[in-house]
Motif scaffolding. Structure first.
Motif, PDB file in Angstrom:
ATOM      1  N   ILE A 111      -0.806 -73.327  47.458  1.00  0.00           N
ATOM      2  CA  ILE A 111      -0.913 -72.358  46.221  1.00  0.00           C
ATOM      3  C   ILE A 111       0.729 -71.684  46.622  1.00  0.00           C
ATOM      4  O   ILE A 111       1.085 -71.509  47.730  1.00  0.00           O
ATOM      5  CB  ILE A 111      -1.816 -71.161  46.453  1.00  0.00           C
ATOM      6  CG1 ILE A 111      -3.417 -71.775  46.357  1.00  0.00           C
ATOM      7  CG2 ILE A 111      -1.565 -70.122  45.520  1.00  0.00           C
ATOM      8  CD1 ILE A 111      -3.376 -72.584  44.838  1.00  0.00           C
ATOM      9  N   GLY A 148      -0.437 -68.338  31.530  1.00  0.00           N
ATOM     10  CA  GLY A 148      -0.993 -67.430  32.716  1.00  0.00           C
ATOM     11  C   GLY A 148       0.000 -66.732  33.499  1.00  0.00           C
ATOM     12  O   GLY A 148      -0.297 -66.523  34.776  1.00  0.00           O
ATOM     13  N   ALA A 193       3.514 -64.650  39.102  1.00  0.00           N
ATOM     14  CA  ALA A 193       2.061 -65.472  39.205  1.00  0.00           C
ATOM     15  C   ALA A 193       1.722 -66.227  40.476  1.00  0.00           C
ATOM     16  O   ALA A 193       2.660 -66.405  41.319  1.00  0.00           O
ATOM     17  CB  ALA A 193       2.074 -66.533  38.042  1.00  0.00           C
ATOM     18  N   VAL A 194       0.315 -66.484  40.629  1.00  0.00           N
ATOM     19  CA  VAL A 194      -0.023 -66.986  41.881  1.00  0.00           C
ATOM     20  C   VAL A 194      -0.808 -68.330  41.232  1.00  0.00           C
ATOM     21  O   VAL A 194      -1.849 -68.113  40.680  1.00  0.00           O
ATOM     22  CB  VAL A 194      -0.751 -66.245  42.821  1.00  0.00           C
ATOM     23  CG1 VAL A 194      -1.143 -67.117  44.017  1.00  0.00           C
ATOM     24  CG2 VAL A 194       0.262 -64.861  43.316  1.00  0.00           C
ATOM     25  N   ASN A 195      -0.552 -69.515  41.665  1.00  0.00           N
ATOM     26  CA  ASN A 195      -1.531 -70.596  41.370  1.00  0.00           C
ATOM     27  C   ASN A 195      -0.905 -71.985  42.092  1.00  0.00           C
ATOM     28  O   ASN A 195       0.192 -71.677  42.973  1.00  0.00           O
ATOM     29  CB  ASN A 195      -1.080 -70.844  39.912  1.00  0.00           C
ATOM     30  CG  ASN A 195      -2.563 -71.552  39.266  1.00  0.00           C
ATOM     31  OD1 ASN A 195      -2.944 -72.565  40.100  1.00  0.00           O
ATOM     32  ND2 ASN A 195      -2.879 -71.404  37.915  1.00  0.00           N
ATOM     33  N   ASP A 196      -1.316 -73.094  41.832  1.00  0.00           N
ATOM     34  CA  ASP A 196      -0.759 -74.299  42.293  1.00  0.00           C
ATOM     35  C   ASP A 196       0.642 -74.303  41.802  1.00  0.00           C
ATOM     36  O   ASP A 196       1.046 -74.011  40.796  1.00  0.00           O
ATOM     37  CB  ASP A 196      -1.596 -75.414  41.697  1.00  0.00           C
ATOM     38  CG  ASP A 196      -0.716 -76.821  42.062  1.00  0.00           C
ATOM     39  OD1 ASP A 196      -1.029 -77.335  43.216  1.00  0.00           O
ATOM     40  OD2 ASP A 196      -0.277 -77.246  40.920  1.00  0.00           O
ATOM     41  N   THR A 239       1.482 -76.527  38.740  1.00  0.00           N
ATOM     42  CA  THR A 239       0.958 -76.015  37.707  1.00  0.00           C
ATOM     43  C   THR A 239       1.806 -74.715  37.008  1.00  0.00           C
ATOM     44  O   THR A 239       1.834 -74.645  36.006  1.00  0.00           O
ATOM     45  CB  THR A 239      -0.570 -75.333  37.758  1.00  0.00           C
ATOM     46  OG1 THR A 239      -1.310 -76.382  38.140  1.00  0.00           O
ATOM     47  CG2 THR A 239      -1.220 -74.376  36.639  1.00  0.00           C
ATOM     48  N   LEU A 240       2.374 -73.764  37.963  1.00  0.00           N
ATOM     49  CA  LEU A 240       3.177 -72.919  37.449  1.00  0.00           C
ATOM     50  C   LEU A 240       4.507 -73.450  36.834  1.00  0.00           C
ATOM     51  O   LEU A 240       4.974 -72.855  36.205  1.00  0.00           O
ATOM     52  CB  LEU A 240       3.511 -71.950  38.717  1.00  0.00           C
ATOM     53  CG  LEU A 240       2.419 -71.041  39.489  1.00  0.00           C
ATOM     54  CD1 LEU A 240       2.724 -70.461  40.570  1.00  0.00           C
ATOM     55  CD2 LEU A 240       1.894 -70.016  38.306  1.00  0.00           C
TER      56      LEU A 240
END
Length: 125
Positions: free
Chosen positions: A52, A77, A101-104, A107-108
């Protein structure tokens, strides 16, 4: 991430970052401002845990790009944090849009790409 963004990032301390110049020349009161003066789009990836990443940075935008980038980020997102300008007499007049943002990480990066594609960036090197 490089593939998803179509650009090459660099390691800077604990960050993986992109600094993307605009295609047009930016000036202020008749003086050219090189990209090193901060008239760029910046993307920072900071690893957290389990693949992440936390991202933040800012887009350097003209007025016609602002709403397109906001829409693309929201669809992806990514939270829009702030929109402001730095100068009064820059040409073209730029607005700086901060996001996070925070994510994979991949994906970001894929979520950021449509926003980047709406801006007038200099060609990737």
């Amino acid at each position: 991430m490089d593939t998803a963004l179509g650009r090459r990032g660099t390691v800077d301390g604990g960050l993986f970052k992109y600094t993307l110049a605009r295609a047009e020349t930016i000036s202020d009161n008749g003086h050219v401002l090189p990209p090193t003066f901060g008239v760029t789009t910046v993307i920072n990836f900071q690893p957290t845990e389990d693949g992440i990443a936390a991202i933040n940075g800012d887009f350097a935008l003209t007025a016609t790009e602002v709403n397109k980038v906001i829409e693309a980020l929201r669809i992806g997102g990514i939270e829009v944090v702030e929109l402001h300008n730095h100068m009064l007499a820059d040409d073209p007049h730029l607005f700086y849009l901060h996001y996070c943002a925070v994510n994979d990480a991949v994906t970001l990066a894929k979520a950021l790409r449509p926003a980047l594609d709406t801006t007038n960036l200099a060609p990737a090197k």
